[in-house]
Design an enzyme around this catalytic site. Structure first.
Site: not given
Length: 471
Positions: A82, A157, A181
């Protein structure tokens, strides 16, 4: 090259094939790089790709095997990180113009552990600005699209991670979760994501080791593969004072579980705490029959989480202001409006407000402890809506009820956040339009092994996660 491996093979199957030398790490990487070249332009899940650096890592992995050296549990597996997680020498933007050119010197711990276990870093995964919100778009890399419908959101996210997994671009990816997320994008993309208990996956470096609502964790295409990644991410470290002392390898092998007589509390809306789209509600209700079909005892029940809304909003605003207030003051025009508003919401918080938030967290934790004396698991929607149009920042309404902010439609996830309990999104079905919907399974605090067992047993009953997008 082994003919039995393709880009949707399980991570464990790929790992074993590399160990057995039926496919090399370089061949496995090239298989995924070819897939990335074909599909990433449509989905935009992976950013800051560095194929040559990845090939060099894969070459070293093959050399270690050739020399007969010991190898780790992720040896040779392509891996995506990420973009909020720092990789030394690799552009790490957090999706923000403020950090567009940021290249950290060192890996953070979650990355260190994956790479030490033999994972081959391929790329970063797209994220909204500073991981704020459950729709993945930012001014640097643009929008990540849902592989099942390229006009829809992939969630967030950790949307880039989930979309890359669903598209077959990598077998494993990491993420983080404050308000959903790890869970929301897993639901939107028909993959599996777990929010672990506090400090199950220790975060380092971290300016506040005692901060308790943001966690890092795993995403995968199956519960079995997720357990593999969790076994690498989890475990104690002397760098994080409160890191849980259970060794990570504890989570590698899932305990078999007979779902007969399992006590399931099923709730569509946590007793009216939020609106749920009709199609999502229908799919979640249908899971009662799945559990009951194998002898589980399903009851319509929910814990009282009435303080959770204020608790989450207060502690989130405090965290965002502490983390980004200084950056916002320096760069007031380089933050999206919704994020800037959330950061500024922390400016007026008092010590009494923060104390109230933590008192309420303690109350919620105790209430969940007593709730789970009567139930083995709570199941509910991951997301209140199916994937929404990608050109919207967030859903305008649910069943006609206007969503005032980019957080409103995420209550089904963030109300669980502040209970401190681990929670997992597992594929549950598809709407009539073909949009994925995940089931959220919640178990008592620090019960990840139990959660993995329940989720794996449920997954085997439905096999919904084996339905891949037509890219």
């Amino acid at each position: 090259m082994s003919q039995s491996i393709d880009h949707y093979s399980s991570a464990r199957t790929m790992r074993d094939a590399v160990r057995e030398k039926s496919i090399s790490a370089r061949e496995l990487l090239d298989l995924h790089l070819e897939r990335i070249e074909r599909t990433n332009p449509q989905v935009n899940a992976l950013v800051s790709l560095d194929p040559e650096r990845a090939r060099a890592e894969a070459h070293r992995a093959d050399e270690r095997l050739a020399r007969g050296e010991p190898v780790g549990p992720l040896h040779g597996l392509p891996y995506a990180v990420k973009d909020t997680h720092e990789v030394g020498g690799w552009r790490s933007t957090s999706g923000s113009p403020v950090r567009a050119d940021h290249i950290p010197e060192h890996d953070e711990l979650v990355v260190q552990r994956a790479r030490a276990a033999g994972a081959i870093t391929v790329a970063k995964t797209n994220t909204p600005e500073f991981a704020s919100g459950s729709h993945t778009f930012n001014p640097i890399f643009g929008t990540t699209y849902n592989p099942y419908d390229l006009g829809r959101s992939a969630g967030g996210s950790s949307g880039g991670s989930a979309a890359a997994l669903a598209s077959g671009m990598v077998p494993l990816a990491d993420g983080s979760d404050m308000g959903g997320s790890l869970r929301n994008p897993a639901s939107f993309c028909n993959v599996v994501g777990m929010r672990p208990s506090f400090q199950r996956v220790p975060q380092w470096p971290n300016p506040n080791h005692w901060e308790a609502i943001s966690v890092q964790g795993p995403l995968a295409r199956s519960v079995d593969d997720l357990a593999l990644l969790l076994s690498v991410q989890a475990g104690p470290t002397d760098r994080v004072p409160l890191s849980q002392q259970v060794p990570g390898e504890t989570f590698d092998l899932i305990d078999p579980l007979d779902l007969k007589d399992l006590r399931i509390a099923l709730s569509i809306d946590l007793g009216g705490a939020f609106e749920v789209d009709a199609d999502v509600a229908s799919i979640i209700r249908a899971q009662a029959a799945i559990f009951e079909g194998v002898g589980s005892r399903v009851t319509d029940a929910a814990p009282d989480l009435s303080e959770a809304e204020d608790t989450f909003r207060t502690l989130r605003a405090w965290h965002f202001h502490a983390s980004y207030g200084g950056l916002l003051a320096e760069h007031p025009d380089q933050f999206k409006a919704s994020l800037a508003d959330n950061i500024r919401a922390g400016e007026t918080l008092t010590g009494a407000d923060i104390a109230r938030g933590y008192r309420q967290r303690s109350l919620l934790a105790e209430r969940m402890r007593t709730f789970f004396a009567d139930y083995d698991a709570l199941v509910l929607p991951v997301s209140q809506v199916p994937p929404f149009p990608a050109d919207q920042e967030y859903p305008a309404d649910i069943n006609g009820q206007v969503q005032q902010t980019y957080l409103d439609w995420m209550r089904s996830a963030y109300l669980i956040t502040v209970t401190g309990c681990p929670a997992m999104s597992v594929p549950a079905g598809f709407t009539r339009q073909g949009w994925p919907v995940g089931l959220q399974i919640v178990t008592p605090a620090n019960s990840e092994r139990r959660l993995l067992s329940i989720a794996h047993a449920y997954e085997q009953l439905t096999l919904i996660g084996r339905r891949h997008p037509a890219l």
